[in-house]
Design an enzyme around this catalytic site. Structure first.
Site, short mmCIF file in Angstrom:
data_model
loop_
_atom_site.label_atom_id
_atom_site.label_comp_id
_atom_site.label_asym_id
_atom_site.label_seq_id
_atom_site.Cartn_x
_atom_site.Cartn_y
_atom_site.Cartn_z
N ASN A 20 -9.18 0.79 8.82
CA ASN A 20 -10.47 0.67 9.28
C ASN A 20 -10.24 0.27 10.95
O ASN A 20 -11.49 0.24 11.44
CB ASN A 20 -11.70 -0.22 8.60
N TYR A 33 -4.72 -2.20 9.85
CA TYR A 33 -5.32 -1.81 8.45
C TYR A 33 -6.24 -0.62 8.93
O TYR A 33 -6.67 -0.24 10.07
CB TYR A 33 -5.90 -2.64 7.62
N HIS A 51 -4.60 6.47 -0.16
CA HIS A 51 -5.04 6.17 1.34
C HIS A 51 -3.74 6.25 2.38
O HIS A 51 -4.22 6.08 3.55
CB HIS A 51 -5.51 4.70 1.39
N TYR A 102 0.63 -1.27 -0.10
CA TYR A 102 -0.11 0.01 0.05
C TYR A 102 0.69 1.30 0.05
O TYR A 102 -0.02 2.44 0.09
CB TYR A 102 -0.81 0.03 1.25
#
Length: 198
Positions: free
Chosen positions: A66, A64, A19, A14
């Site tokens: 969330n 992560y 994000h 990522y």
């Protein structure tokens, strides 16, 4: 102690995605102030330093996105910090690439990382710096968009926005949220959103 939290997703998979702008600002602050992000505690990568005369803990949650609050709350408790001593940095699709916006408090606005932080802290009364990543194309899935990388032509603007967001964090520490908002939000008046869903 101030706790500066950059939100993102861990692992190289990522790195550099929209994000992970919070991680990018945290990295910028670490580089500027020679903070070693080497302490692994409460499911986060942390480093301590002095910024704008304030002792601070720089945090990159290793949960992560969330589940970010599962890291932020234990850290806040461990250091006996007040909610208002936490500053969260995260991506925002309601702002154009290159824009930032500073708020003293507010809702998560659909951003799952912020939802988690607010739920675990039990309050939304903490400063935040939102970093624009641009609006989602109509034909694209939102999750796919925020987990995508910026096109090459946008990278210079992205780099500049990371630096500007780091400047804003430093100003919050030295001059407070209100003065920082007055300085930086003048460039983003047209934006109405409050966060990024994922």
């Amino acid at each position: 102690m101030k706790i500066i939290v950059g939100l993102g997703n861990p692992t190289d998979r990522y790195a550099g995605t929209r994000h992970n702008m919070g991680f990018g600002v945290a990295d910028e602050l670490a580089e500027r102030h020679q903070i070693r992000m080497s302490l692994s505690r409460h499911r986060a990568l942390c480093g301590t330093g002095i910024v704008s005369g304030e002792r601070m803990l720089l945090v990159k949650p290793l949960t992560y996105m969330n589940a970010s609050g599962e890291s932020v709350r234990p850290i806040t408790d461990y250091y006996k910090a007040e909610v208002g001593d936490v500053i969260v940095i995260y991506d925002d699709i309601s702002l154009d690439v290159g824009q930032i916006r500073v708020r003293g408090k507010g809702s998560a606005g659909g951003h799952n990382g912020m939802k988690s932080v607010i739920a675990h802290l039990g309050s939304s009364d903490f400063p935040r710096v939102r970093v624009g990543v641009g609006a989602k194309p109509p034909q694209m899935d939102l999750a796919d968009y925020v987990l995508s990388r910026f096109p090459k032509e946008e990278l210079p603007v992205v780099r500049e926005s990371l630096q500007t967001a780091a400047d804003a964090v430093e100003m919050i520490l030295s001059d407070g949220v209100e003065r920082t908002m007055n300085r930086y939000n003048a460039f983003t008046r047209k934006s109405q959103g409050e966060g990024t869903p994922d």
